[in-house]
Design a protein around this motif. Structure first.
Motif: not given
Length: 283
Positions: A106-109, A134-138, A155-156
């Motif tokens: 489960x990836x982020x960018x 998530x793109x940001x994980x914020x 966005x991700x």
């Protein structure tokens, strides 16, 4: 795959999902923890309110109506990794590939891990599943509203598109899990329910976990500690989705993997990717 509806398996899952009852004794999400994170938890990994399963409800219902081409193994485990790719991902991939085990990432960018994004292509080429995180994980950004969440997912997918066919990614994991309460600070109490309904309506499957390695805690747990955490939380379960991380700070996860994999093999578990274990919702 009728275990989602059978009372026997629901009791099994429920016993682990209610790890919140024993929250003071260790992490949850077997799958969800109590309001105060126990020792070894970080807030971003917690979903404090028990749900009835670790997958989308629509996925569970589709199991009963869609015939399976092959019977599911009696015992199976999905090894999943969140928050990568990062500098630790190559070691995780090496351990998995040496063992001949396929996992789900489960990836982020985030913009901070751009140089590692090509590892997504490498993982996919090796037969591992790529899924959305998530793109940001914020939390303060993605959980402001449903629109903010979907902008993050869009966005991700945009950032992943050079490395994998992003429009073919239909599995996701909410940051914090599907019943987290952290999101209430930003989008209100009803946000997660709204998002779960929208995710299912759009044809995605959201996936939580019922075994946690506790590898992303403060203090950088040793490989031996991570291994023991997984053995303890697996307990008597026969269908497991294991949460681990391949983020930059989880160096010891790769070190623990050979022992984790061997233990599951010795105990008769088949290794599946999430998409092999969890059907997409029918629309």
């Amino acid at each position: 795959m009728t275990f989602f509806r059978s009372s026997k398996h629901q009791r099994l899952l429920w016993s682990l999902l209610l790890l919140s009852v024993g929250a003071a004794a260790g992490f949850g999400l077997g799958i969800f923890c109590g309001t105060e994170p126990p020792v070894g938890c970080r807030e971003s990994d917690l979903t404090p309110v028990p749900d009835e399963s670790f997958v989308s409800p629509a996925s569970a219902s589709s199991v009963e109506t869609s015939p399976e081409p092959e019977p599911m193994p009696e015992k199976w485990v999905c090894l999943t990794f969140d928050d990568g790719p990062s500098k630790t991902t190559p070691d995780v991939l090496s351990a998995l590939n040496r063992a001949g085990v396929k996992a789900t990432f489960f990836v982020v960018a985030t913009g901070n891990n751009d140089k590692y994004l090509p590892l997504i292509s490498e993982a996919a080429a090796a037969g591992h599943q790529i899924a959305l995180h998530s793109a940001s994980h914020e939390y303060s950004d993605i959980y402001q509203s449903a629109d903010a969440y979907w902008k993050d997912i869009d966005l991700l997918k945009e950032r992943l598109s050079p490395y994998v066919r992003a429009d073919g990614l239909w599995y996701l994991r909410f940051p914090g899990g599907s019943t987290n309460t952290v999101s209430r600070r930003y989008g209100g109490r009803g946000l997660m329910q709204q998002l779960k309904e929208e995710v299912t309506a759009k044809g995605y499957a959201y996936v939580d976990w019922n075994v946690c390695a506790e590898d992303a805690v403060g203090g950088k747990p040793s490989a031996g500690t991570i291994f023991r955490n997984i053995v303890r939380e697996t307990g008597e379960q026969t269908q497991c989705i294991v949460l681990m991380h391949d983020s930059a700070t989880t160096r010891t996860t790769a070190e623990a993997l050979p022992d984790i994999i061997q233990w599951y093999k010795d105990n008769g578990f088949a290794f599946l990717t999430v998409e092999q274990a969890v059907p997409l919702p029918t629309t």
